[in-house]
Motif scaffolding. Structure first.
Motif, PDB file in Angstrom:
ATOM      1  N   ASP A  53      55.033  75.920  55.412  1.00  0.00           N
ATOM      2  CA  ASP A  53      54.353  74.936  56.316  1.00  0.00           C
ATOM      3  C   ASP A  53      52.790  75.446  56.590  1.00  0.00           C
ATOM      4  OD1 ASP A  53      56.639  73.542  56.526  1.00  0.00           O
ATOM      5  OD2 ASP A  53      57.368  74.377  58.519  1.00  0.00           O
ATOM      6  N   ILE A  54      52.369  76.704  56.693  1.00  0.00           N
ATOM      7  CA  ILE A  54      50.882  76.943  56.627  1.00  0.00           C
ATOM      8  C   ILE A  54      50.336  76.643  55.683  1.00  0.00           C
ATOM      9  CG2 ILE A  54      49.529  78.918  57.202  1.00  0.00           C
ATOM     10  CD1 ILE A  54      51.558  80.417  58.870  1.00  0.00           C
ATOM     11  N   PHE A  55      50.730  77.112  54.566  1.00  0.00           N
ATOM     12  CA  PHE A  55      50.133  76.829  53.071  1.00  0.00           C
ATOM     13  C   PHE A  55      50.106  75.282  52.882  1.00  0.00           C
ATOM     14  CE2 PHE A  55      51.083  81.183  51.603  1.00  0.00           C
ATOM     15  CZ  PHE A  55      49.886  81.427  51.069  1.00  0.00           C
ATOM     16  N   ASN A  56      50.928  74.704  53.258  1.00  0.00           N
ATOM     17  CA  ASN A  56      50.713  73.020  53.295  1.00  0.00           C
ATOM     18  C   ASN A  56      50.072  72.281  54.242  1.00  0.00           C
ATOM     19  OD1 ASN A  56      51.664  70.402  52.130  1.00  0.00           O
ATOM     20  ND2 ASN A  56      53.228  70.328  53.977  1.00  0.00           N
ATOM     21  N   GLU A  57      49.541  72.983  55.393  1.00  0.00           N
ATOM     22  CA  GLU A  57      48.915  72.254  56.213  1.00  0.00           C
ATOM     23  C   GLU A  57      47.499  72.959  56.768  1.00  0.00           C
ATOM     24  OE1 GLU A  57      51.738  72.438  59.705  1.00  0.00           O
ATOM     25  OE2 GLU A  57      53.178  71.128  58.487  1.00  0.00           O
ATOM     26  N   ALA A  58      47.459  74.427  56.674  1.00  0.00           N
ATOM     27  CA  ALA A  58      46.360  74.781  57.052  1.00  0.00           C
ATOM     28  C   ALA A  58      44.965  74.363  56.115  1.00  0.00           C
ATOM     29  CB  ALA A  58      46.154  76.524  56.777  1.00  0.00           C
ATOM     30  N   GLN A  59      43.715  74.252  56.766  1.00  0.00           N
ATOM     31  CA  GLN A  59      42.717  73.506  55.959  1.00  0.00           C
ATOM     32  C   GLN A  59      42.022  74.380  55.211  1.00  0.00           C
ATOM     33  OE1 GLN A  59      41.447  70.282  56.398  1.00  0.00           O
ATOM     34  NE2 GLN A  59      43.516  70.318  57.356  1.00  0.00           N
ATOM     35  N   ASP A  60      42.231  75.747  55.436  1.00  0.00           N
ATOM     36  CA  ASP A  60      41.745  76.888  54.576  1.00  0.00           C
ATOM     37  C   ASP A  60      42.640  77.110  53.389  1.00  0.00           C
ATOM     38  OD1 ASP A  60      43.328  78.499  56.111  1.00  0.00           O
ATOM     39  OD2 ASP A  60      42.267  80.103  56.237  1.00  0.00           O
ATOM     40  N   SER A  61      43.912  76.682  53.315  1.00  0.00           N
ATOM     41  CA  SER A  61      44.944  77.030  52.292  1.00  0.00           C
ATOM     42  C   SER A  61      44.216  76.579  50.875  1.00  0.00           C
ATOM     43  CB  SER A  61      46.106  76.151  52.529  1.00  0.00           C
ATOM     44  OG  SER A  61      47.014  76.343  51.561  1.00  0.00           O
ATOM     45  N   PRO A  62      44.558  77.687  50.021  1.00  0.00           N
ATOM     46  CA  PRO A  62      44.123  77.374  48.507  1.00  0.00           C
ATOM     47  C   PRO A  62      45.127  76.475  47.849  1.00  0.00           C
ATOM     48  CG  PRO A  62      45.282  79.446  48.943  1.00  0.00           C
ATOM     49  CD  PRO A  62      45.096  78.929  50.234  1.00  0.00           C
ATOM     50  N   LEU A  63      46.258  76.246  48.655  1.00  0.00           N
ATOM     51  CA  LEU A  63      47.385  75.070  48.031  1.00  0.00           C
ATOM     52  C   LEU A  63      47.392  73.867  48.851  1.00  0.00           C
ATOM     53  CD1 LEU A  63      50.312  77.611  47.667  1.00  0.00           C
ATOM     54  CD2 LEU A  63      48.641  76.869  45.880  1.00  0.00           C
ATOM     55  N   LEU A  64      46.302  73.638  49.755  1.00  0.00           N
ATOM     56  CA  LEU A  64      46.242  72.324  50.415  1.00  0.00           C
ATOM     57  C   LEU A  64      46.211  71.125  49.777  1.00  0.00           C
ATOM     58  CD1 LEU A  64      46.139  71.279  53.397  1.00  0.00           C
ATOM     59  CD2 LEU A  64      43.616  71.213  53.045  1.00  0.00           C
ATOM     60  N   GLY A  65      47.083  70.061  49.924  1.00  0.00           N
ATOM     61  CA  GLY A  65      47.162  68.957  48.802  1.00  0.00           C
ATOM     62  C   GLY A  65      47.841  69.299  47.712  1.00  0.00           C
ATOM     63  N   MET A  66      48.457  70.567  47.441  1.00  0.00           N
ATOM     64  CA  MET A  66      49.183  70.561  46.185  1.00  0.00           C
ATOM     65  C   MET A  66      50.613  70.783  46.574  1.00  0.00           C
ATOM     66  SD  MET A  66      46.757  73.205  44.351  1.00  0.00           S
ATOM     67  CE  MET A  66      44.739  73.250  44.396  1.00  0.00           C
ATOM     68  N   MET A  67      51.309  70.672  47.608  1.00  0.00           N
ATOM     69  CA  MET A  67      52.618  70.894  47.985  1.00  0.00           C
ATOM     70  C   MET A  67      53.310  69.652  48.399  1.00  0.00           C
ATOM     71  SD  MET A  67      51.855  74.575  50.112  1.00  0.00           S
ATOM     72  CE  MET A  67      53.411  75.395  49.647  1.00  0.00           C
TER      73      MET A  67
END
Length: 324
Positions: free
Chosen positions: A179-193
């Motif tokens: 959920d953090i990788f999916n939602e955090a604005q600084d996630s390198p996987l944002l928009g990829m999950m």
């Protein structure tokens, strides 16, 4: 002179669907276990179950029943054999049959019935009984039920388990990290999950869990946010280094993602040797950039669908060249 087998009686309802008529009733699980079979009738009923079915799956069902955790409301679908000597009594409200082994062929629900046979507890089970089916009709019905019913995707099951508060500790941690990788604005996987379905070009919960689960023992002493910070820094550096070195990899590809995550322990160990326990993005980049420089595109391309092979290629490239 042998004793005549006893008979059993249950209240039933007659149901008509299309060209078929069948009886709907409930039966004790122990009766199902001793009167049903799932393989050729010449074989022992219980051993026959064991040969054609997954005993672990059946044992899981038995344990679930014995623990009293919930219900199994799905109907078992049976085809009565002539030896069952089925009779309909009391103006169609009661079904009578002989209490003997191999009277009913299981069309759907083999693992549940096998689980009932292994369980110590008993419960009442919904049952559908067809009578008078030919072998061809039994086979067609088995094919129809087992090909036209689609299982729930694993991705959706993981999402639902969270809502049902039905996760173990590892699943809870993996769910929080996803959920953090999916939602955090600084996630390198944002928009990829993709949280609840398998979609091409996206990392599903199943892929994420397969990739991250092997690392949990390494980070067991850390808080969820700390784990995210370390892993996101690692993934961010991998994406940057691969791009800088012109290596064509896609982090959302399941094989690539899992291979990259399998390489993490070796990268983290190398980082510690160089920088101590300073798991910054820059330090990760200093380790993985030479790794991608040394890993040839040809070798990466030959890893096929094996995360382990891809990880071995990266780990070999991670080793500094030794000269005197």
């Amino acid at each position: 002179m042998t004793d005549k087998p006893s008979t059993l009686r249950y209240s039933v309802s007659l149901v008509t669907q299309g060209e078929h008529r069948f009886y709907s009733l409930t039966m004790p699980s122990d009766v199902l276990a001793r009167t049903c079979y799932a393989t050729t009738r010449e074989e022992d009923a219980l051993e026959g179950f064991q040969r054609v079915l997954d005993k672990k799956r059946a044992q899981d069902i038995a344990d679930y029943i014995d623990a009293g955790l919930g219900t199994i409301p799905n109907s078992i679908v049976l085809s009565a054999q002539p030896e069952a000597e089925i009779q309909v009594l009391e103006r169609g409200k009661t079904l009578q049959f002989v209490d003997a082994p191999r009277n009913f062929l299981i069309i759907d629900g083999q693992h549940r019935v096998f689980g009932f046979a292994l369980a110590k507890s008993e419960l009442r089970v919904p049952v559908i009984i067809f009578n008078g089916l030919s072998k061809a009709q039994e086979s067609r019905m088995f094919i129809d039920i087992n090909t036209k019913q689609r299982p729930v995707p694993n991705e959706l099951l993981l999402d639902i388990k969270k809502l049902a508060d039905y996760e173990d500790d590892q699943e809870k941690l993996l769910g929080k990290l996803f959920d953090i990788f999916n939602e955090a604005q600084d996630s390198p996987l944002l928009g990829m999950m993709s949280a609840s379905s398998k979609r091409k070009g996206y990392i599903s919960r199943v892929t994420f869990n397969h990739g991250v689960r092997p690392l949990l023992n390494l980070v067991s002493s850390l808080q969820t946010v700390e784990i995210y910070k370390i892993l996101s820094g690692y993934i961010r550096s991998v994406i940057a280094a691969a791009q800088l070195q012109g290596k064509s990899i896609s982090i959302v590809d399941p094989t690539t993602f899992r291979g990259i995550m399998l390489t993490f322990p070796a990268v983290a160990q190398r980082l510690q040797q160089l920088f101590g326990k300073e798991y910054s993005d820059q330090n990760f980049f200093e380790v993985v950039n030479p790794m991608f420089e040394r890993a040839s595109s040809a070798k990466i391309g030959k890893s096929g669908n094996s995360p382990k092979v891809l990880s071995q290629i990266f780990e070999e490239a991670l080793k500094p060249k030794f000269t005197i």
